[in-house]
Design a protein around this motif. Structure first.
Motif, short mmCIF file in Angstrom:
data_model
loop_
_atom_site.label_atom_id
_atom_site.label_comp_id
_atom_site.label_asym_id
_atom_site.label_seq_id
_atom_site.Cartn_x
_atom_site.Cartn_y
_atom_site.Cartn_z
N ALA A 256 1.99 2.38 -3.35
CA ALA A 256 0.96 2.67 -4.36
C ALA A 256 1.41 3.83 -5.24
CB ALA A 256 -0.35 3.01 -3.67
N VAL A 257 1.14 3.71 -6.52
CA VAL A 257 1.58 4.75 -7.46
C VAL A 257 0.35 5.45 -8.04
CG1 VAL A 257 3.73 3.63 -8.11
CG2 VAL A 257 1.63 3.07 -9.34
N PRO A 258 0.51 6.70 -8.43
CA PRO A 258 -0.64 7.38 -9.06
C PRO A 258 -1.07 6.64 -10.32
CG PRO A 258 1.13 8.95 -8.58
CD PRO A 258 1.69 7.58 -8.36
N ALA A 259 -2.37 6.43 -10.45
CA ALA A 259 -2.86 5.71 -11.63
C ALA A 259 -2.66 6.55 -12.87
CB ALA A 259 -4.34 5.38 -11.45
N VAL A 260 -2.81 7.86 -12.71
CA VAL A 260 -2.54 8.77 -13.83
C VAL A 260 -1.24 9.48 -13.47
CG1 VAL A 260 -3.39 10.73 -15.14
CG2 VAL A 260 -5.00 9.09 -14.18
N LYS B 210 -4.91 20.29 0.51
CA LYS B 210 -5.32 20.09 1.91
C LYS B 210 -5.17 18.62 2.26
CE LYS B 210 -7.13 24.23 2.84
NZ LYS B 210 -6.51 25.13 3.78
N ARG B 211 -4.77 18.35 3.48
CA ARG B 211 -4.71 16.97 3.95
C ARG B 211 -5.54 16.89 5.21
NH1 ARG B 211 0.96 14.67 3.76
NH2 ARG B 211 0.33 14.35 1.62
N SER B 212 -6.57 16.02 5.17
CA SER B 212 -7.48 15.97 6.32
C SER B 212 -6.82 15.23 7.49
CB SER B 212 -8.78 15.29 5.93
OG SER B 212 -8.49 14.03 5.39
N LYS C 206 -7.58 13.33 11.37
CA LYS C 206 -8.63 12.71 12.17
C LYS C 206 -8.94 13.61 13.37
CE LYS C 206 -9.77 8.07 13.70
NZ LYS C 206 -9.27 6.73 13.93
N VAL D 15 0.85 -1.21 0.00
CA VAL D 15 0.00 0.00 0.00
C VAL D 15 0.88 1.26 0.00
CG1 VAL D 15 -1.70 1.31 1.32
CG2 VAL D 15 -1.92 -1.18 1.10
N ASP D 16 1.96 1.21 0.78
CA ASP D 16 2.85 2.38 0.82
C ASP D 16 3.47 2.68 -0.54
OD1 ASP D 16 2.35 2.69 3.46
OD2 ASP D 16 4.17 1.68 4.18
#
Lengths: 266, 516
Positions: B26-30, B495-497, B499, B23-24
């Motif tokens: 993971a690459v951008p699909a586009v 922005k990064r949400s 918790k 998961v870490d």
């Protein structure tokens, strides 16, 4: 219908202008996801589709005889009527399924981690319930409304409530903070949540990854969406990876693909 | 397990850590879009301005000069504009609305290219016809000038003698007669005739005032030397910047100088600049806050072309075609025909309705972009004059193309002018990144140094504020600096949400900034 991939297991009896449901080859026994409406006059025209996949197709018998304007108008009216009938039938079926899902979900009791399927998959029961021997997983739309249920038997056999809406519905594990993972089945989603602590949505089939991704993107526009593919390397066209990539692209998300070492290479 | 396919199979086979690692990774699909070049000193890729943007004969000459000298066409285009303004300023004005709001045709251009890029050759080729025209005029007026000068000398001598006689005279009646004779001599003395001059290369503020008086309230500075900026910065005035006459002559506002030993009354001055200088000179110019605060720097149209040095073919020698240079010279001479020696009222060219609409659309577009937080905010002093510059250039184009009898500025001339000034915006951004520097620019430069020093591809605003709390006591100032960097394509905000907490404001850094 065969050419469109909606071959009936048994040819249904067709009545002029009436919607008839049938089981599509490859669907579970007892399911009747296929539907067809046939109009014989003035020219034979058929409309058919699947409530499972949401697709619909039209067919018309080709003829050298040109249709008169009156016949064309009559046929257009018939098609509109058929569409209306289909929409009403679908709406009724969805409503019935939703009500059943609510009822069954309410009578089901919380599931423990001892269920054979969970033990086989080595995952806990995150918010699942148990009805008789089957695990019950709720499928909700992005607004939180319950639409249908998935049942997983002790042997791992999976069934959906007949007629319920699956497209765009998912089962959520955890609350999203900055990232949200999407996976196909419950066991995959539960594994991802256990491994990463990130909120995960189980989408139940690869064809549903994109509708769910779009719904979640609309709900959480700033969230980082990671679609975790099933690497169906042994299936022609690798549908798991193909659909996951399409879903991630559709929402500007990320793609993660499991790779297996040695003889287990996926 | 038959055939492993999913993350659950991976966890069973290799453990949860393998799943987390997947998961870490993971690459951008586009693939993320390519970052534009950041607008930083020496890094911005400015668009080339092709010579065909200019009217026919002028464009042909600019193109031929660029080709012959193997220099960027942008430089020839900018200097051609100044040459055109030199021929036409003060005699014509553009009135977009047809009322008393007019734009004079004076134009200031400044092309920045390093040393050794054949700036002098380009200026000489384009301003050459002016030298020939000045010589022709000098020759034509030689006899007349000699006659007038000798008459003036005689009259002056005669007045001196009469003054001496008057001083010696003891008779009031005789003295009154001498005074009347002096008055007759004064009145009969012919006005001084000076050979017309179109441009100079270097001039002090005081001499410029005199030149404007002598030369029909118009003058141009065409030069590849930076001396003019040293003069403006106060080389001859004890370090006190002396720029009022330059500013007034760009705007066409009246100049009144009444000092002991020097007077200059100029009602509608017109001054054009065509400068080709080294970028380093621009940085030196930036040291004078007075230059920017007074709006002097905002009056220039800048060009920062890519230098051809290192890419030229030394064996290639292409002279400017005779036909093109002859056409250029005769067209310029036509524009200078009937050029009055004494200033009169400038002829006003209105815009046609479609031309005005086109110009207003552009003006509104600029207005919408250079306000607070806008794309062009950092150079709003420059963009505030851009619509006016477009009107001036449109007037010049119309006159160059249609001749001196033209009455209105057409839509095609405005469209071409707007196209040109649009291309100049990135050049101005690049130039102002050299020129600096308002407070936000300085802050932005400090933030950039911090980013490059820590080589961060991404950071939160909070991290930045914490690291630079000595500089940014309040958030507003930091936000302004970060916005500036975003406008310069150095950063992208997102922005990064979090918790249970408000989302963090984060920035992605243009990798091209980090690679340098």
């Amino acid at each position: 219908m065969c050419a469109a991939g909606l071959e009936p297991v048994k040819l249904p009896e067709l009545y002029d202008g009436q919607l008839v449901r049938f089981r599509v080859a490859g669907d579970k026994s007892g399911s009747r996801n296929g539907w067809v409406v046939l109009h014989r006059h003035p020219e034979p025209v058929g409309i058919f589709g699947s409530w499972k996949t949401g697709e619909s197709h039209a067919w018309r018998m080709t003829s050298d005889r040109p249709m008169s304007p009156e016949d064309r108008a009559r046929q257009r009216a018939q098609i509109l009527q058929a569409q209306k009938v289909r929409a009403e039938a679908e709406s009724q079926m969805r409503a019935d399924s939703k009500a059943r899902a609510e009822r069954l979900w309410n009578v089901a009791r919380p599931a423990s981690n001892d269920h054979p399927y969970l033990k086989a998959k080595q995952v806990p029961a995150y918010g699942l319930r148990l009805l008789r021997e089957s695990l019950v997983i709720p499928l909700r739309s992005a607004d939180g409304e319950l639409h249908t249920l998935q049942f997983i038997g002790p042997d791992g056999e999976k069934r959906f409530l007949t007629g319920g809406r699956v497209v765009g519905c998912y089962f959520a594990i955890g609350r999203p903070s900055d990232s949200l993972l999407l996976a196909e089945g419950y066991a995959t989603a539960a594994t991802l949540f256990a491994a990463t602590g990130m909120a995960t949505a189980a989408c139940f089939n690869c064809g549903n990854l994109e509708p769910v991704a779009r719904a979640l993107r609309a709900k959480f526009p700033r969230l980082r969406l990671v679609v975790v593919a099933d690497n169906d390397a042994f299936t022609e066209g690798n549908p798991g990876l193909t659909k996951a990539r399409a879903a991630a692209r559709a929402v500007g998300g990320f793609l993660a693909v499991p790779q297996f070492k040695g003889g287990h290479r996926g | 397990m038959a055939k492993p396919t999913d993350a659950n199979d991976l966890a069973i086979l290799e453990g949860l850590d393998a799943v987390k690692e997947m998961v870490d990774k993971a690459v951008p699909a586009v693939p993320p879009p390519e970052w534009p070049d950041p607008i930083l000193p020496g890094m911005a890729q400015t668009p080339e301005i092709s010579a065909d943007i200019l009217p026919t004969w002028l464009g042909a000459m600019a193109g031929a000069v660029a080709d012959s000298t193997q220099t960027p066409p942008t430089m020839a285009v900018m200097l051609s504009l100044s040459v055109l303004a030199t021929a036409l300023h003060r005699r014509f004005e553009v009135a977009p609305f047809g009322d008393d709001y007019t734009e004079p045709l004076a134009l200031w251009t400044l092309t920045a290219l390093p040393s050794g890029t054949r700036k002098t050759a380009v200026i000489n080729a384009l301003a050459g016809p002016f030298l020939r025209w000045e010589k022709l005029e000098r020759d034509r007026l030689r006899g007349e000038i000699a006659r007038v000068n000798s008459a003036r000398l005689v009259a002056k001598k005669r007045i001196e003698r009469l003054l001496s006689d008057a001083a010696k005279s003891k008779d009031d009646e005789e003295r009154e007669g001498i005074r009347a004779a002096i008055q007759r001599e004064e009145e009969g003395m012919p006005a001084e005739i000076l050979a017309p001059r179109l441009f100079t290369g270097d001039v002090t503020a005081e001499r410029l005032q005199a030149l404007l008086v002598e030369q029909g309230e118009r003058m141009a500075v065409l030069s590849d030397e930076a001396g003019i900026f040293q003069v403006m910065a106060g080389l001859y005035s004890g370090g006190n910047a002396s720029i009022d006459v330059f500013l007034q002559a760009h705007a066409g506002t009246a100049i009144r100088v009444d000092r002991a030993g020097r007077m200059a009354h100029i009602d509608r001055p017109a001054l054009s600049f065509g400068l080709a200088l080294q970028p380093g000179v621009l940085s030196e110019v930036a040291a004078s806050r007075r230059f920017r605060d007074s709006g002097l720097l905002a009056r220039f149209l800048y060009a920062m072309p890519q230098s051809n040095v290192g890419r030229r073919d030394v064996r290639r020698h292409v002279p400017i075609p005779e036909r093109i240079s002859a056409d250029y010279e005769s067209s310029l001479f036509n524009l200078l025909r009937d050029r009055p020696a004494q200033p009169g009222k400038a002829r006003v060219l209105a815009m046609t309705d479609p031309a005005r609409e086109c110009w207003l659309d552009f003006a509104q577009e600029i207005e919408d972009s250079h306000g607070e937080g806008g794309r062009l905010e950092s150079i709003s002093d420059w963009t505030s004059k851009l619509a006016g510059a477009a009107a001036r250039i449109a007037g010049l184009f119309e006159l160059a193309e249609m001749g001196l009898t033209v009455e209105e500025v057409s839509q095609s001339a405005v469209e071409r002018a707007v196209k040109l000034v649009r291309l100049l915006i990135p050049h101005a951004q690049a130039a102002f990144s050299l020129l600096g520097t308002d407070a936000a620019d300085n802050d932005a430069a400090a933030v950039l140094r911090w980013i490059q020093g820590s080589n961060r591809p991404e950071f939160t605003r909070r991290d930045c504020q914490k690291a630079m709390e000595g500089r940014f006591r309040n958030l507003d100032r930091l936000v302004k600096a970060l916005e500036r960097l975003a406008h310069q394509d150095v950063l992208q905000e997102f922005k990064r949400s979090n918790k249970g907490a408000p989302p963090s404001t984060c920035y992605r850094v243009n990798p091209k900034v980090l690679s340098t």
